[in-house]
Structure formats: C-alpha cells, structure tokens
Design a protein around this motif. Structure first.
Motif, PDB file in Angstrom:
ATOM      1  N   SER A 109       0.832  -1.203   0.000  1.00  0.00           N
ATOM      2  CA  SER A 109       0.000   0.000   0.000  1.00  0.00           C
ATOM      3  C   SER A 109       0.864   1.249   0.000  1.00  0.00           C
ATOM      4  CB  SER A 109      -0.915   0.019   1.224  1.00  0.00           C
ATOM      5  OG  SER A 109      -1.605  -1.195   1.324  1.00  0.00           O
ATOM      6  N   VAL A 110       1.864   1.257   0.896  1.00  0.00           N
ATOM      7  CA  VAL A 110       2.709   2.448   0.968  1.00  0.00           C
ATOM      8  C   VAL A 110       3.484   2.621  -0.336  1.00  0.00           C
ATOM      9  CG1 VAL A 110       4.635   3.521   2.157  1.00  0.00           C
ATOM     10  CG2 VAL A 110       2.865   2.366   3.465  1.00  0.00           C
ATOM     11  N   ALA A 111       4.005   1.533  -0.868  1.00  0.00           N
ATOM     12  CA  ALA A 111       4.757   1.630  -2.121  1.00  0.00           C
ATOM     13  C   ALA A 111       3.863   2.171  -3.233  1.00  0.00           C
ATOM     14  CB  ALA A 111       5.314   0.264  -2.516  1.00  0.00           C
ATOM     15  N   THR A 112       2.618   1.680  -3.276  1.00  0.00           N
ATOM     16  CA  THR A 112       1.717   2.129  -4.330  1.00  0.00           C
ATOM     17  C   THR A 112       1.407   3.617  -4.193  1.00  0.00           C
ATOM     18  OG1 THR A 112       0.734  -0.062  -4.368  1.00  0.00           O
ATOM     19  CG2 THR A 112      -0.503   1.701  -5.420  1.00  0.00           C
ATOM     20  N   VAL A 113       1.097   4.025  -2.969  1.00  0.00           N
ATOM     21  CA  VAL A 113       0.802   5.447  -2.762  1.00  0.00           C
ATOM     22  C   VAL A 113       1.998   6.293  -3.176  1.00  0.00           C
ATOM     23  CG1 VAL A 113       0.373   7.190  -1.001  1.00  0.00           C
ATOM     24  CG2 VAL A 113      -0.895   5.041  -0.963  1.00  0.00           C
ATOM     25  N   LEU A 114       3.180   5.829  -2.804  1.00  0.00           N
ATOM     26  CA  LEU A 114       4.397   6.560  -3.151  1.00  0.00           C
ATOM     27  C   LEU A 114       4.563   6.642  -4.670  1.00  0.00           C
ATOM     28  CD1 LEU A 114       6.395   7.719  -1.119  1.00  0.00           C
ATOM     29  CD2 LEU A 114       7.899   5.780  -1.586  1.00  0.00           C
ATOM     30  N   CYS A 115       4.356   5.511  -5.331  1.00  0.00           N
ATOM     31  CA  CYS A 115       4.501   5.490  -6.788  1.00  0.00           C
ATOM     32  C   CYS A 115       3.476   6.407  -7.451  1.00  0.00           C
ATOM     33  CB  CYS A 115       4.338   4.077  -7.323  1.00  0.00           C
ATOM     34  SG  CYS A 115       5.769   3.041  -7.019  1.00  0.00           S
ATOM     35  N   ILE A 116       2.262   6.430  -6.923  1.00  0.00           N
ATOM     36  CA  ILE A 116       1.249   7.313  -7.502  1.00  0.00           C
ATOM     37  C   ILE A 116       1.653   8.763  -7.299  1.00  0.00           C
ATOM     38  CG2 ILE A 116      -1.120   8.127  -7.220  1.00  0.00           C
ATOM     39  CD1 ILE A 116      -1.932   5.243  -6.673  1.00  0.00           C
ATOM     40  N   ALA A 117       2.109   9.053  -6.089  1.00  0.00           N
ATOM     41  CA  ALA A 117       2.449  10.442  -5.768  1.00  0.00           C
ATOM     42  C   ALA A 117       3.603  10.945  -6.624  1.00  0.00           C
ATOM     43  CB  ALA A 117       2.784  10.572  -4.288  1.00  0.00           C
TER      44      ALA A 117
END
Ligand SMILES: Nc1ncnc2c1ncn2[C@@H]1O[C@H](COP(=O)(O)OP(=O)(O)O)[C@@H](O)[C@H]1O
Ligand SMILES: [Mg+2]
Lengths: 296, 351
Positions: A109-117
């Motif tokens: 989840s954190v990796a995905t949010v980071l990648c989106i951001a």
C-alpha cells in the motif's frame, strides 16, 4: 595481429580493478558523507510504514477483514469479488500467515501510494514537454529492465538493510508503468476535445484537471494496477534486504526446500495480487461508464 | 475585391495573411510571396502552403460563409481568428483590436468572452453530461455554478434538448450532439461564432434541420457567424456573404447572388453549374430599373421558383419588385429564364 582479432583487446586486469575500486570507493565516500542525511530524509517514511504495519497487525483481525471487505465493495461494487476477498483472508488467517500478509499489505500500500504520488506528476510532465519525455523514457527503460539485484547493491550501501531500502527497491521497479501510462493517457486524449477546451479559453490547469486527467483516468488506472502487480512481484526480493512479510517464509522455503511453506506463502501473494487486480480493474471500468452509449 | 463598400467597421478584418506549415516557414515565405504554387512549394521545399495572401472583411452581425473543397485551407483560416493556429505573416483585427499583438491573458479573454466555436466532430467532453458540457464555457469564464446552470438550461431548451440534460454525449445521436455543441457555443454570449463544418458530419435531413435552427437563432441573435462548409447548397442556403477558398487563396468573396451571376473564374463557374438556380436566384438580382409593369407585385427576396407563377401570369411578362412596400424595380419573365442558365462554363481557364 591475429591475437588482436581473436582476443578482444580488453583493459588489463589491473586497470579494470582500479576502475572498479575507484567507482566503489567514490560511492562509499558518498554514502559515508550522505548516508545519514538520506536516512534522516526517509525517516518520516519509515515511521509511517512502521505505524501502518503495526496498525494492521495489532488491530483485531475481524475488524481488518471488515475494513478490507468494505474497501473492496466500494472499489468493485461486486458481491463476488467481496466474498472472494473475505474468504481469501480467512484462509490466510487459518494457515497462520496473517502477520506476514499484513506486513506485505502495508508495504504494498505504501509503495503504491508513493509510486502514484511520484509517478502521476512525472507522467503529466512528460505529456506536457516532449523534452521531458525524451529524457525520462530511457530512465524508465533502465528501471524496468535492469536486474533488481543490481540496484539492490547501491541501495543497501546507502541505506543498509531494512524497510526503507526495501521500499525504495520496490518503488524503483514498480514506478515505470504508472509514469508511462499517465503520459500515454494524456497524450491520447482526443485532439478535437482538447482543441475545444483551448477554443473556449481554458487555462493550462483547466485543461489538465478538467479534460486531460479525467479522460486519461482509465489509462492511469491501468498504470496503477500494473504498479501494484509489479510491487507484489518484488515481495520476495525485497525480503532479501530485510523487509518483513510473505517474502521471508518463501526465502526460508527456498533455502530449506520446504515445498508446502513456499507454496502457501506464494499463493497468499497470488491471492493479494488477484484481489488488488480485480478491484482496481472494476473500479477503472466504472470510471468510464460514460463511454457506454446506451443506444444501439 | 468586389465587396460593396460598407460604412460600418468590419467585425473581423484579415490582411495579407499567410500560413505555411513546415519547419522553417519564414525562410520559404519569400518564395510564396513571389508566386510559388502550393505544389512547387511542397516539391522543392517540403513545406505545405496553408493560406496565401488572405484579405477579408467580415461585417458585424452577418453570416459569413467560407467555402472550399477539402484541403483548401478552411479550417486553417478559421483557426487563425482565435489563434489556435499562429500565422506565418499577416494581420488579424477583431473590433479594431490586433489579435496577433495579444498576450496570453488577452487571448484567453478573447476566446472566453468574444468568440466561441462549434466543431465538425462536436468536440464535446465525453465524461460530462449535456448540462455540464453546455456550462463548460461559463465555468471557464468563472461564472458561479448557479448562474451557469440556469443559463445552460435556457440554451439546452432553445436547441430543443430539454430532458436530455443528464445524458452523456455518447448516448446522443450526431444531430443531438451538435445541438449540444451549438448550445455550448451560444451559452457564453460571445459575439462571434466560429463554425468549422459544423453540420458536415450529419445526415442530409438532420443537416437541413440544423441549418433551420441556426437561421432561426440568427434572426434573433444577430451574431457575427463565420461558417465553414464544403457544401455549396449549404453555403447558398445560409450565407449572407460567401468567400471561396482554393488552395489556400480566396478567389471570390461576395454575396451569394453576385457569385451566382458573376463567377470570378472558370473554377467557380464549374463549381456553381449544378446549383438549382430557380431556388437561389432572387428577384432583386434579376430585376431591371423600375417602370410600368402589369403583373402582380413580387418581393425582392423571392426566388425565381416562388415568383415564376406571377411572372408567367403577367400580361406583359413584367412584375413590379417590391421591398418594404415600395417598388424598387421590375422583373421580367425573360430575365428570369435567362438567369436560370448558368454562366458558360469555361474549364480551360484553370488547370
Ligand atoms: N498541422 C499541419 N501540418 C501540415 N500541413 C497541414 C497542417 N494542417 C493543415 N495542413 C495542410 O494545409 C492544407 C489546408 O488544410 P485544412 O485547413 O485542414 O483544409 P480544409 O479544412 O479546407 O479541409 C492542407 O493541404 C493540409 O494538408
Ligand atoms: Mg477542415
């Protein structure tokens, strides 16, 4: 003379090792000088990741399942997918993989949010300036094709072993699709629609947020979906540099030839992947329901 | 130009406008000014001639048609008016303001408040409803939601789409989508309406419907409309002025009657030879000086087809032509019949 043709005239062994040592040495110097600053920089990220993982592991499991079911329902609006998700998580709990799954879930989840951001703004930048596109595209190519073990080395040299370097490694691998598909999605927006926005005097922001991003959303979502899949596929490799989660038992299973252990944890990863995939895909489809003509 | 002198300042004034597509348009401009043809420019310099030496005054509150075959530069020309395309050289004035001197902000304001546009393939926002599409220009103008909604509803009603507010464009037929396009353009209250082949993508029957809607609206709104078409019948039906483009050049700009009676060259002669002249040539065009006439009065705006029975019934073959209740001339059966024959086609005059 013949020698020259059959044997490639490579650098001598001494020159080569000097070259390699030189590079290693300067990177080590860099890492000694800035390693701590970098760690401090990433500290908030670490804190957040730890907090989120603890939240997931410490919360009562029925509550976690309830929240996950709710999110699944909100995303997919499908009883089938929601029921499947709940069953999968129950199975995971029964087979005693709950904690590892929660750790992986937090990480992804954190990796995905980071990648989106990071990825969406980058994609927007690339769509706006061809110059940016021609610089960023080869970098993305490298990020996607370089064997992950190779960039694990500098990451570990800089930040050591732990959650943050693992997260970085996952992000390096999982970032490209969202960047690419954001860029592509914006560039594919119908020219005449863009021209209409222009003709009515829309500013850059009005065009971006009113026309380009909404119309690129299906593609952006495909990017998010791929990013999640790629992040999940990094779970085992990330566990090699100290990331907790489902990758750790898999690694143990490899070195000890525990077939069942490897299979169960592997299937848990697959289950997560399928859930993420179905939910994000159906959500993406619902976003473009306006495309259904409703007429024959 | 054969334009009659108008006393009013033209709404739009285009002067010596050139547009060349390619990497180095400025470098090849000189060749074009010296008369190099479009084909030569493409062969020798790999540049595409879009427009050459366009001079056109568009009067306020009139419907100006720009007509030409595909590739003649119509879209290029109309996109210069709101600078969706930048010219290679030349001048564009709107209400006495130099459009090319405008900075970004002034240009945005021009597009927001003074001109709006209708597109061939509609250019609607597929992810927004009919209501939201019609509100689009108003939102961009910064008008509050409530007022934008009210104004949009009014225009949706005017183009006959009440009840479809919550539909998405993809759920509507082509004709209905273009009504949305028209409502969106009208909602901004811009004085100038640019229409690039707005009805060309529609079926013939729907197209005639849309022309009628446009003419009805225009009767009341009196906008300055610049209407692009490749269809001569459409041009003759709605145009108060027509400019004919060929290979990026205006070869005749006049009123439709004048073009029919005095085509500027063989190209236009050929172009108009299949027109049903009985339906488009009007009494004011064929009438001679006033004098005694025994027939029933005909109106100056009547077409030959409409007036023919009266001309035929007149004992001396002459009818008085009336405008606003006064006689302005006499029309004869002979003149009417002569006007039905197209000017001799002389296809040798152009290549
Ligand atoms: N962006 C462009 N680049 C190169 N050539 C163009 C471009 N836009 C238009 N043209 C050329 O300019 C000419 C006029 O095009 P256009 O204005 O679209 O014609 P019309 O609208 O009358 O069909 C054509 O020969 C076309 O190929
Ligand atoms: Mg065109």
């Amino acid at each position: 003379m013949l020698d020259f043709l059959t044997e490639f005239p490579s650098l001598g062994r001494r020159d080569l090792s000097a070259l390699r040592q030189g590079i290693d040495e300067s990177f080590r110097t860099f890492s000694r000088a800035y390693g701590e600053q970098l760690e401090a920089f990433f500290n908030p990220l670490l804190k957040f990741l730890v907090w989120f993982q603890d939240l997931l592991t410490d919360a009562p499991w029925p509550l976690v399942i309830l929240v996950i079911a709710l999110l699944t329902w909100l995303g997919a609006r499908s009883w089938k997918i929601t029921t499947g998700t709940v069953l999968a998580f129950l199975a995971i709990g029964i087979l005693d993989m709950w904690e590892d799954t929660m750790a992986t879930l937090a990480m992804i989840s954190v990796a995905t949010v980071l990648c989106i951001a990071i990825g969406i703004p980058l994609g927007i930048l690339m769509a706006r300036w061809d110059r940016a596109q021609s610089v960023i595209t080869p970098i993305l190519d490298v990020m996607q094709t370089i064997p992950s073990f190779v960039y694990l080395i500098p990451v570990v040299m800089l930040l050591g072993i732990g959650k943050v370097p693992g997260l970085l490694a996952v992000c390096i691998y999982a970032l490209p699709p969202i960047v690419r598909l954001t860029n592509l999605g914006i560039r594919l927006v119908d020219r005449e629609v863009m021209e209409a926005a222009e003709a009515f005097g829309a500013s850059y922001r009005q065009k971006l947020f009113g026309v380009q991003i909404p119309l690129a959303l299906p593609n952006i979502f495909a990017g998010v979906n791929q990013t999640i899949m790629m992040a999940l596929s990094m779970v085992v490799i990330a566990s090699m540099i100290g990331v907790q989660g489902l990758g750790v038992p898999v690694l143990r299973a490899i070195s000890n030839q525990y077939l069942a252990l490897g299979l169960m944890n592997g299937l848990a990863i697959v289950a997560l992947a399928i859930i993420f995939d179905r939910v994000s895909q159906t959500y993406g489809k619902r976003l473009q329901s306006y495309r259904e003509t409703g007429r024959e | 130009m054969s334009d009659p002198v108008t006393t009013d300042e033209p709404k739009v004034r285009i002067r010596e406008l050139y547009k060349i597509f390619g990497d180095m348009p400025q470098e090849v401009l000189a060749h074009v000014c010296q008369g190099m043809t479009k084909a030569e420019l493409l062969d020798l310099h790999s540049h595409v001639l879009g427009l050459r030496d366009i001079n056109l005054d568009i009067p306020a509150r009139k419907l100006q048609v720009i007509m030409g075959l595909s590739g003649s530069g119509k879209s290029t020309l109309i996109r210069h008016l709101n600078r969706l395309i930048e010219p290679t050289s030349g001048e564009i004035w709107i209400d006495g303001e130099d459009v090319l001197a405008m900075n970004d902000k002034a240009l945005r304001d021009l597009r927001r408040f003074k001109m709006s546009m209708v597109f061939q393939k509609f250019g609607l926002l597929p992810h927004r409803t009919v209501q939201e599409n019609v509100e689009y220009g108003l939102t961009i103008q910064g008008i509050t939601d409530g007022e934008a909604a009210a104004r949009a509803s009014r225009w949706i009603d005017r183009v006959g789409l009440s009840g479809f507010e919550r539909h998405y464009p993809g759920q509507l037929s082509g004709g209905m989508q273009q009504r949305v396009g028209l409502a969106r353009a009208l909602a901004t209250d811009a004085e100038i309406l640019l229409m690039d082949e707005a009805f060309s993508a529609l079926d013939p029957l729907i197209r005639t419907d849309m022309q009628t809607i446009l003419l009805e609206l225009q009767e009341e709104l009196h906008k300055t409309i610049i209407f692009i078409t490749h269809d001569l019948d459409e041009a003759l039906r709605i145009g108060e002025r027509i400019a004919i483009l060929r290979d990026g050049e205006i070869i005749q700009a006049s009123d439709p009657q004048d073009i029919l009676m005095n085509p500027a060259d063989g190209y236009i002669t050929d172009f108009i030879k299949d027109v049903n002249r009985a339906k488009v040539v009007r009494m004011r065009t064929i009438m001679g000086p006033g004098g005694p006439a025994a027939g029933a009065p005909v109106d100056a705006a009547e077409t030959i087809e409409q007036a023919l029975p009266k001309l035929h019934a007149a004992p001396d073959g002459l009818c008085p032509v009336m405008r606003d209740g006064r006689q302005v001339g006499t029309a004869g059966l002979d003149a009417a019949i002569r006007a039905l024959r197209p000017p001799a086609a002389s296809s040798a005059q152009y290549s």
